[in-house]
Design a protein around this motif. Structure first.
Motif, PDB file in Angstrom:
ATOM      1  N   LEU A 226      -6.328   3.971  -5.115  1.00  0.00           N
ATOM      2  CA  LEU A 226      -5.642   5.228  -5.438  1.00  0.00           C
ATOM      3  C   LEU A 226      -6.004   5.687  -6.833  1.00  0.00           C
ATOM      4  O   LEU A 226      -5.905   4.911  -7.790  1.00  0.00           O
ATOM      5  CB  LEU A 226      -4.132   4.991  -5.435  1.00  0.00           C
ATOM      6  CG  LEU A 226      -3.362   5.241  -4.151  1.00  0.00           C
ATOM      7  CD1 LEU A 226      -1.870   5.044  -4.413  1.00  0.00           C
ATOM      8  CD2 LEU A 226      -3.615   6.656  -3.626  1.00  0.00           C
TER       9      LEU A 226
ATOM     10  N   ARG B 261      -3.412   2.028 -10.694  1.00  0.00           N
ATOM     11  CA  ARG B 261      -4.306   1.037 -10.093  1.00  0.00           C
ATOM     12  C   ARG B 261      -5.390   0.643 -11.087  1.00  0.00           C
ATOM     13  O   ARG B 261      -5.749  -0.529 -11.207  1.00  0.00           O
ATOM     14  CB  ARG B 261      -4.922   1.615  -8.807  1.00  0.00           C
ATOM     15  CG  ARG B 261      -5.559   0.604  -7.894  1.00  0.00           C
ATOM     16  CD  ARG B 261      -4.548  -0.377  -7.319  1.00  0.00           C
ATOM     17  NE  ARG B 261      -3.535   0.242  -6.498  1.00  0.00           N
ATOM     18  CZ  ARG B 261      -3.712   0.658  -5.242  1.00  0.00           C
ATOM     19  NH1 ARG B 261      -4.875   0.497  -4.653  1.00  0.00           N
ATOM     20  NH2 ARG B 261      -2.735   1.216  -4.556  1.00  0.00           N
TER      21      ARG B 261
ATOM     22  N   THR C 180      -5.244   0.622 -14.352  1.00  0.00           N
ATOM     23  CA  THR C 180      -4.671  -0.272 -15.369  1.00  0.00           C
ATOM     24  C   THR C 180      -4.541  -1.691 -14.824  1.00  0.00           C
ATOM     25  O   THR C 180      -4.831  -2.671 -15.514  1.00  0.00           O
ATOM     26  CB  THR C 180      -3.283   0.231 -15.799  1.00  0.00           C
ATOM     27  OG1 THR C 180      -3.429   1.538 -16.331  1.00  0.00           O
ATOM     28  CG2 THR C 180      -2.671  -0.668 -16.853  1.00  0.00           C
ATOM     29  N   ARG C 181      -4.127  -1.803 -13.574  1.00  0.00           N
ATOM     30  CA  ARG C 181      -3.952  -3.127 -12.973  1.00  0.00           C
ATOM     31  C   ARG C 181      -5.283  -3.875 -12.917  1.00  0.00           C
ATOM     32  O   ARG C 181      -5.354  -5.074 -13.189  1.00  0.00           O
ATOM     33  CB  ARG C 181      -3.387  -2.989 -11.553  1.00  0.00           C
ATOM     34  CG  ARG C 181      -1.944  -2.548 -11.540  1.00  0.00           C
ATOM     35  CD  ARG C 181      -1.506  -2.053 -10.159  1.00  0.00           C
ATOM     36  NE  ARG C 181      -0.201  -1.423 -10.254  1.00  0.00           N
ATOM     37  CZ  ARG C 181       0.954  -2.033 -10.037  1.00  0.00           C
ATOM     38  NH1 ARG C 181       0.963  -3.289  -9.639  1.00  0.00           N
ATOM     39  NH2 ARG C 181       2.103  -1.413 -10.184  1.00  0.00           N
ATOM     40  N   ILE C 182      -6.321  -3.146 -12.537  1.00  0.00           N
ATOM     41  CA  ILE C 182      -7.629  -3.806 -12.418  1.00  0.00           C
ATOM     42  C   ILE C 182      -8.175  -4.134 -13.810  1.00  0.00           C
ATOM     43  O   ILE C 182      -8.808  -5.167 -14.010  1.00  0.00           O
ATOM     44  CB  ILE C 182      -8.601  -2.937 -11.575  1.00  0.00           C
ATOM     45  CG1 ILE C 182      -8.039  -2.815 -10.145  1.00  0.00           C
ATOM     46  CG2 ILE C 182     -10.007  -3.545 -11.553  1.00  0.00           C
ATOM     47  CD1 ILE C 182      -8.751  -1.823  -9.254  1.00  0.00           C
TER      48      ILE C 182
ATOM     49  N   GLY D  97      -1.313  -3.864 -19.728  1.00  0.00           N
ATOM     50  CA  GLY D  97      -2.645  -3.322 -19.987  1.00  0.00           C
ATOM     51  C   GLY D  97      -3.540  -4.299 -20.722  1.00  0.00           C
ATOM     52  O   GLY D  97      -4.576  -3.910 -21.266  1.00  0.00           O
TER      53      GLY D  97
ATOM     54  N   ASN E  20       2.586  -7.686 -16.784  1.00  0.00           N
ATOM     55  CA  ASN E  20       2.261  -8.307 -15.505  1.00  0.00           C
ATOM     56  C   ASN E  20       3.113  -9.569 -15.303  1.00  0.00           C
ATOM     57  O   ASN E  20       3.035 -10.522 -16.083  1.00  0.00           O
ATOM     58  CB  ASN E  20       0.772  -8.623 -15.446  1.00  0.00           C
ATOM     59  CG  ASN E  20       0.381  -9.150 -14.070  1.00  0.00           C
ATOM     60  OD1 ASN E  20       0.782 -10.244 -13.688  1.00  0.00           O
ATOM     61  ND2 ASN E  20      -0.366  -8.371 -13.317  1.00  0.00           N
TER      62      ASN E  20
ATOM     63  N   MET F 250       0.167  -6.764  -9.726  1.00  0.00           N
ATOM     64  CA  MET F 250      -1.033  -7.307  -9.099  1.00  0.00           C
ATOM     65  C   MET F 250      -1.159  -8.783  -9.474  1.00  0.00           C
ATOM     66  O   MET F 250      -0.980  -9.142 -10.640  1.00  0.00           O
ATOM     67  CB  MET F 250      -2.242  -6.509  -9.580  1.00  0.00           C
ATOM     68  CG  MET F 250      -3.509  -6.815  -8.833  1.00  0.00           C
ATOM     69  SD  MET F 250      -4.874  -5.689  -9.298  1.00  0.00           S
ATOM     70  CE  MET F 250      -4.740  -4.436  -8.032  1.00  0.00           C
TER      71      MET F 250
ATOM     72  N   ILE G   2      -2.948 -11.112 -10.703  1.00  0.00           N
ATOM     73  CA  ILE G   2      -4.227 -11.316 -11.388  1.00  0.00           C
ATOM     74  C   ILE G   2      -4.429 -12.753 -11.861  1.00  0.00           C
ATOM     75  O   ILE G   2      -5.550 -13.128 -12.190  1.00  0.00           O
ATOM     76  CB  ILE G   2      -4.401 -10.314 -12.552  1.00  0.00           C
ATOM     77  CG1 ILE G   2      -3.275 -10.456 -13.585  1.00  0.00           C
ATOM     78  CG2 ILE G   2      -4.432  -8.890 -12.014  1.00  0.00           C
ATOM     79  CD1 ILE G   2      -3.440  -9.543 -14.808  1.00  0.00           C
TER      80      ILE G   2
ATOM     81  N   HIS H 282      -1.056   8.564   1.716  1.00  0.00           N
ATOM     82  CA  HIS H 282      -1.591   7.225   1.508  1.00  0.00           C
ATOM     83  C   HIS H 282      -0.998   6.290   2.550  1.00  0.00           C
ATOM     84  O   HIS H 282       0.197   6.327   2.825  1.00  0.00           O
ATOM     85  CB  HIS H 282      -1.199   6.785   0.095  1.00  0.00           C
ATOM     86  CG  HIS H 282      -1.704   5.443  -0.273  1.00  0.00           C
ATOM     87  ND1 HIS H 282      -3.042   5.154  -0.318  1.00  0.00           N
ATOM     88  CD2 HIS H 282      -1.047   4.314  -0.608  1.00  0.00           C
ATOM     89  CE1 HIS H 282      -3.186   3.896  -0.677  1.00  0.00           C
ATOM     90  NE2 HIS H 282      -1.987   3.363  -0.854  1.00  0.00           N
TER      91      HIS H 282
END
Lengths: 235, 235
Positions: free
Chosen positions: A161, A174, A176-178, B44, B91, B138, B140, B169
């Motif tokens: 997204l 999304r 930022t998450r990655i 972030g 996170n 997420m 991570i 979506h």
């Protein structure tokens, strides 16, 4: 020869399950009469039985019958003997947990490596990457590991997204998450938008569908990749 | 006496960090000159140092100084000696992983139980629940466990979002995700909208802020709870 379709989603807005992929699937599964369906991801908590029934309905359009892996006493043997395999979407944690519980990750990898055609959508695509660390799902169960099949040399983020500039929500985008993922991991991530898929033929990877994909490489600014691009460079 | 503010978010749209909570925090931390900040969630991917600097700026408005837990040689001792504790958002997987790595979950629980006032926002609120299985983040990193502080007898879903009827979506709504959670877990979940918080005074729990919360109890239809409601019934 490995032959996979690794799709962002099973369903695009305004069309039925797998409808947008049917022409591809007809070719992908051309020598297949019966597909082994792995319903472990249980979207919305649906039962294995009901999920399999829904998928069988979709595949009847191309005259392929569907059997759920839960219908077999020996899931490893079911995978070994399958003409084709489809792992559906749902919750990636639930899926990966069940794959570990039944100890079938290696069996799936072996079958695909020897040429059994594979289709994954959403969670079923996530598991084709190196790890499930880039899933969007809620961690409703604790799997023994986040390591997945590693059939492609990167991670997948399905249902990718773009940031919504009108959002008043303070949660992370999304992207930022990655970016956060790359604070702890170095493998590339492919953000697959709904309607896109990765085609794997032997060792050759291609982006398919109508849309661009967003590529996140460690230490680089994210960028767009046009459809039909070669993905072999992503390592 | 236990004294906690468990907030959905640090920041609401259109205002500065913690601004909407400042009047509350002035009272909550009235006997505190210095807060111990736990910056482990690293939103972030920000460094512990930079995150702590940002939070110190916010707390300067009420004349409270801030020290990051990373500035202490012994994090357990830092928690024991803290006048007040704030765990910030970011996170949840990264936060919980670091809390386990430094073996401080019990120290935090002990400090809070003996009366050290605590503030959590987002990920820092998630860890007050029984488990982190209802985080939106997420995955991570892979933490040693999803078990968290259990300072309240339910799970928390911060940044709770209502379904968007205009969305094209195909990903799951928050409500669907929590429904999936209840396919595998039985504890209640409180969906805390941005601007809401749970106030804990001793054993008494109250919903605060301007908004309703959405309550998900196992085997029941989800429902709305007005602000200022007693939450002691949720078990």
């Amino acid at each position: 020869m490995k032959s996979l379709i690794i799709a962002s989603t099973s369903t695009i807005h305004g069309s039925g399950p797998l409808e947008y992929l049917m022409d591809e699937l007809r070719v992908h599964f051309k020598s297949v009469n019966e597909i082994l369906f792995i319903p472990y991801a249980r979207p919305g908590g649906i039962s294995h039985e009901d999920y399999t029934t829904n998928i069988a309905k979709a595949f009847s359009a191309i005259n392929i019958s569907v059997k759920g892996i839960h219908q077999f006493d020996n899931p490893k043997k079911a995978i070994e003997n399958a003409q084709g395999i489809f792992t559906g979407g749902g919750n990636t944690f639930v899926l990966v947990n069940q794959l570990y519980k039944n100890d079938v990750l290696n069996s799936i990898k072996k079958a695909i490596t020897k040429g059994t055609p594979y289709l994954g959508t959403s969670a079923g695509s996530n598991i084709c990457g190196l790890t499930m660390n880039t899933t969007n799902d809620m961690p409703i169960v604790y799997p023994p590991s986040f390591k997945t099949l590693g059939l492609v040399p990167f991670n997948i983020n399905p249902h990718y997204l773009d940031p919504n500039p009108d959002s008043k929500h303070m949660g992370e985008t999304r992207e930022t998450r990655i970016k956060e993922f790359h604070g702890f991991n170095t493998q590339p991530v492919i953000g697959l938008r709904e309607g896109s898929w990765i085609e794997v033929k032997g060792d050759h990877l291609t982006l398919r569908g109508k849309l661009e994909a967003r590529i996140f490489e460690y230490g680089k600014a994210p960028y767009e990749l046009p459809t039909n691009s070669d993905l072999d460079f992503l390592k």
